[in-house]
Design a protein around this motif. Structure first.
Motif, PDB file in Angstrom:
ATOM      1  N   PRO A 122       0.809  -1.224   0.000  1.00  0.00           N
ATOM      2  CA  PRO A 122       0.000   0.000   0.000  1.00  0.00           C
ATOM      3  C   PRO A 122       0.841   1.273   0.000  1.00  0.00           C
ATOM      4  N   SER A 123       1.995   1.258   0.683  1.00  0.00           N
ATOM      5  CA  SER A 123       2.825   2.460   0.721  1.00  0.00           C
ATOM      6  C   SER A 123       3.366   2.795  -0.664  1.00  0.00           C
ATOM      7  N   ALA A 124       3.712   1.755  -1.449  1.00  0.00           N
ATOM      8  CA  ALA A 124       4.188   1.995  -2.813  1.00  0.00           C
ATOM      9  C   ALA A 124       3.055   2.535  -3.676  1.00  0.00           C
ATOM     10  N   ALA A 125       1.856   1.993  -3.501  1.00  0.00           N
ATOM     11  CA  ALA A 125       0.714   2.473  -4.275  1.00  0.00           C
ATOM     12  C   ALA A 125       0.404   3.932  -3.938  1.00  0.00           C
ATOM     13  N   ALA A 126       0.480   4.287  -2.655  1.00  0.00           N
ATOM     14  CA  ALA A 126       0.198   5.670  -2.243  1.00  0.00           C
ATOM     15  C   ALA A 126       1.240   6.626  -2.821  1.00  0.00           C
ATOM     16  N   LEU A 127       2.510   6.226  -2.781  1.00  0.00           N
ATOM     17  CA  LEU A 127       3.568   7.069  -3.334  1.00  0.00           C
ATOM     18  C   LEU A 127       3.392   7.231  -4.839  1.00  0.00           C
ATOM     19  N   ALA A 128       3.007   6.148  -5.518  1.00  0.00           N
ATOM     20  CA  ALA A 128       2.800   6.215  -6.962  1.00  0.00           C
ATOM     21  C   ALA A 128       1.710   7.218  -7.315  1.00  0.00           C
ATOM     22  N   VAL A 129       0.595   7.187  -6.576  1.00  0.00           N
ATOM     23  CA  VAL A 129      -0.506   8.120  -6.836  1.00  0.00           C
ATOM     24  C   VAL A 129      -0.045   9.555  -6.594  1.00  0.00           C
ATOM     25  N   ASP A 130       0.669   9.778  -5.491  1.00  0.00           N
ATOM     26  CA  ASP A 130       1.123  11.133  -5.150  1.00  0.00           C
ATOM     27  C   ASP A 130       2.023  11.720  -6.227  1.00  0.00           C
ATOM     28  N   LEU A 131       2.823  10.875  -6.878  1.00  0.00           N
ATOM     29  CA  LEU A 131       3.811  11.359  -7.838  1.00  0.00           C
ATOM     30  C   LEU A 131       3.354  11.227  -9.284  1.00  0.00           C
ATOM     31  N   GLY A 132       2.089  10.849  -9.493  1.00  0.00           N
ATOM     32  CA  GLY A 132       1.546  10.848 -10.836  1.00  0.00           C
ATOM     33  C   GLY A 132       1.804   9.595 -11.646  1.00  0.00           C
ATOM     34  N   PHE A 133       2.116   8.479 -10.988  1.00  0.00           N
ATOM     35  CA  PHE A 133       2.280   7.209 -11.686  1.00  0.00           C
ATOM     36  C   PHE A 133       0.919   6.532 -11.842  1.00  0.00           C
ATOM     37  N   THR A 134       0.754   5.766 -12.911  1.00  0.00           N
ATOM     38  CA  THR A 134      -0.477   5.007 -13.118  1.00  0.00           C
ATOM     39  C   THR A 134      -0.181   3.512 -13.134  1.00  0.00           C
ATOM     40  N   ARG A 135      -1.083   2.736 -12.577  1.00  0.00           N
ATOM     41  CA  ARG A 135      -0.952   1.277 -12.512  1.00  0.00           C
ATOM     42  C   ARG A 135      -1.187   0.707 -13.914  1.00  0.00           C
ATOM     43  N   ALA A 136      -0.173   0.004 -14.479  1.00  0.00           N
ATOM     44  CA  ALA A 136      -0.254  -0.400 -15.879  1.00  0.00           C
ATOM     45  C   ALA A 136      -0.207  -1.909 -16.097  1.00  0.00           C
ATOM     46  N   ARG A 137       0.383  -2.641 -15.190  1.00  0.00           N
ATOM     47  CA  ARG A 137       0.590  -4.076 -15.437  1.00  0.00           C
ATOM     48  C   ARG A 137       0.719  -4.794 -14.099  1.00  0.00           C
ATOM     49  N   VAL A 138       0.179  -6.009 -14.012  1.00  0.00           N
ATOM     50  CA  VAL A 138       0.297  -6.817 -12.797  1.00  0.00           C
ATOM     51  C   VAL A 138       0.912  -8.164 -13.159  1.00  0.00           C
ATOM     52  N   LEU A 139       1.966  -8.505 -12.444  1.00  0.00           N
ATOM     53  CA  LEU A 139       2.630  -9.801 -12.595  1.00  0.00           C
ATOM     54  C   LEU A 139       2.379 -10.590 -11.316  1.00  0.00           C
ATOM     55  N   TRP A 140       1.742 -11.758 -11.470  1.00  0.00           N
ATOM     56  CA  TRP A 140       1.440 -12.585 -10.305  1.00  0.00           C
ATOM     57  C   TRP A 140       2.531 -13.620 -10.071  1.00  0.00           C
ATOM     58  N   GLN A 141       2.887 -13.806  -8.799  1.00  0.00           N
ATOM     59  CA  GLN A 141       3.656 -14.991  -8.419  1.00  0.00           C
ATOM     60  C   GLN A 141       2.649 -16.023  -7.915  1.00  0.00           C
ATOM     61  N   LEU A 142       2.641 -17.189  -8.568  1.00  0.00           N
ATOM     62  CA  LEU A 142       1.791 -18.300  -8.153  1.00  0.00           C
ATOM     63  C   LEU A 142       2.664 -19.379  -7.528  1.00  0.00           C
ATOM     64  N   ARG A 143       2.090 -20.146  -6.626  1.00  0.00           N
ATOM     65  CA  ARG A 143       2.836 -21.249  -5.994  1.00  0.00           C
ATOM     66  C   ARG A 143       1.946 -22.483  -5.883  1.00  0.00           C
ATOM     67  N   ARG A 144       2.601 -23.639  -5.754  1.00  0.00           N
ATOM     68  CA  ARG A 144       1.890 -24.863  -5.439  1.00  0.00           C
ATOM     69  C   ARG A 144       2.846 -25.812  -4.729  1.00  0.00           C
ATOM     70  N   SER A 145       2.250 -26.753  -4.010  1.00  0.00           N
ATOM     71  CA  SER A 145       3.030 -27.785  -3.339  1.00  0.00           C
ATOM     72  C   SER A 145       3.374 -28.886  -4.329  1.00  0.00           C
TER      73      SER A 145
END
Length: 307
Positions: A122-145
Motif C-alpha cells: 500500500p505504501s508503494a501504491a500511495a507514493l505512486a498516486v502522489d507522484l503521478g504514476f499510473t498502474r499499468a501491469r500486474v505480474l502474479w507470483q503463483l505457488r503450489r506444493s
C-alpha cells in the motif's frame, strides 16, 4: 528509533564500487525478508554484478553514511522508457527516504518511466498516486506444493524431451523464444549475451532446462527452463522459470506437457516440495492453465508508468 522525516542525501552514479554493490545487496535482502517479496528482480541483480552494464544508480545515505535506500534506473530501452526499481531499508522507512529517491528518479529520467513495486505494498501504491504514476501491469507470483500429485507429461506423438546443450542449442532456443514471446515486453528480446549471463549463474543446471524436440529431426518445438532458489535460512524453492512453445506447435497440449515435466523434474530429481512461477495477469490462457495445475496466487507485482 525516531520516525521523524529525514533529509538523507541522495547521490547519483553511473557505476557502483564492489563495496557499494555489497551494501545494496544487503539492503535488498533485508527488505525482502521483511516484505516477503524481493525488491530487486533478477534483471537488476545481474546488472548490479556486471560493472560494464549501463545504468544509473541512486543511493540514499544517513548522516553517518549508512545506506538507507537505493534506486536502479535501466536506461537501455529507448522505446518504452526507463525501468526503475527502488528499495528502502526496513529500519529507515516512514522517514521520507522513498519519496526523496522517487523524486530524484523523476529528475534523473527525463522521460517515460516504468517502475516495479514488488509485493504491491500500500505504501508503494500511495507514493505512486502522489507522484503521478499510473498502474499499468500486474505480474502474479503463483505457488503450489509438489507434495500433491503431479500429472505425468503427455507429449504429442513424434515429440521427445531432452536436456539443453549450452553452445549447441543457443541459436535455436533464442529463435523459438523470440517467436513464443513476440509480444512480451522483456522475455521476447533476449539476446545471446542474456542467455550466457544466466549460464554463468550458480543456479544454472542444463539438466533442468528441458527441450521438446521433433523426434525425427530434433527441431525445437518448446522448452521448460527450471530454476532452484537456495537462500540461507529459507526452504529451497523450485521455479517454473520460462515455459515457451513455438507458435507453429500450438494446439497440441505441449505447453501443459512441458510444465508437468518440469514439475516432475523439480520434485523427483531435485527433491523439492514447493514451486513458484510468474505470470502476467493479462495472460488469461496461461493463468487458466496454471490454475488447472493447482497453482494459487501468492503475491502481486505491479508495474507503474509515468509519462
Amino acid at each position: 528509533m525516531s520516525t521523524e522525516p529525514t533529509t538523507d542525501q541522495v547521490n547519483r552514479a553511473d557505476r557502483l564500487t564492489p563495496a557499494e554493490v555489497t551494501e545494496v545487496l544487503a539492503l535488498a535482502r533485508a527488505a525482502g525478508d521483511t516484505d516477503g517479496a524481493d525488491p530487486l528482480d533478477e534483471h537488476v541483480l545481474l546488472r548490479l554484478r556486471d560493472p560494464a552494464a549501463p545504468a544509473t544508480h541512486l543511493t540514499a545515505r544517513a548522516a553517518d553514511g549508512t545506506l538507507t535506500g537505493y534506486a536502479h534506473l535501466d536506461t537501455t530501452d529507448v522505446t518504452t522508457g526507463t525501468g526503475v526499481e527502488l528499495a528502502v531499508h526496513p529500519a529507515y522507512r516512514r522517514r521520507g527516504v522513498g519519496r526523496a529517491l522517487a523524486r530524484e528518479v523523476l529528475a534523473a529520467a527525463g522521460g517515460p518511466l516504468r517502475a516495479w513495486a514488488h509485493g504491491d505494498h500500500p505504501s508503494a501504491a500511495a507514493l505512486a498516486v502522489d507522484l503521478g504514476f499510473t498502474r499499468a501491469r500486474v505480474l502474479w507470483q503463483l505457488r503450489r506444493s509438489l507434495a500433491a500429485p503431479v500429472d505425468p507429461p503427455r507429449l504429442p506423438n513424434g515429440v521427445a524431451l531432452r536436456a539443453f546443450r549450452p553452445g549447441l542449442d543457443d541459436a535455436a532456443w533464442l529463435a523459438v523464444n523470440a517467436r513464443a514471446f513476440a509480444d512480451h515486453p522483456e522475455q521476447g528480446r533476449w539476446t545471446r549475451d542474456d542467455l550466457r549471463t544466466r549460464f554463468a549463474e550458480p543456479w544454472f543446471d542444463p539438466a533442468g532446462f528441458l527441450l521438446a524436440v521433433e523426434s525425427a529431426s530434433d527441431r525445437l518445438l518448446g522448452f521448460h527452463w527450471t530454476k532452484v532458489h537456495e537462500r540461507p535460512g529459507s526452504a529451497r524453492t523450485g521455479e517454473v522459470y520460462v515455459v515457451g512453445v513455438d507458435p507453429a506447435a500450438h494446439g497440441g497440449g505441449l505447453g501443459r506437457a512441458l510444465t508437468t515435466a518440469g514439475l516432475a523434474y523439480l520434485r523427483d530429481r531435485r527433491g523439492l516440495d514447493r514451486v513458484m512461477l510468474y505470470v502476467d495477469e493479462s495472460n488469461t490462457s496461461a493463468m487458466a492453465l496454471y490454475r488447472r495445475l493447482d497453482f494459487a496466487p501468492w503475491s502481486a507485482h505491479v508495474n507503474y508508468h509515468h509519462r
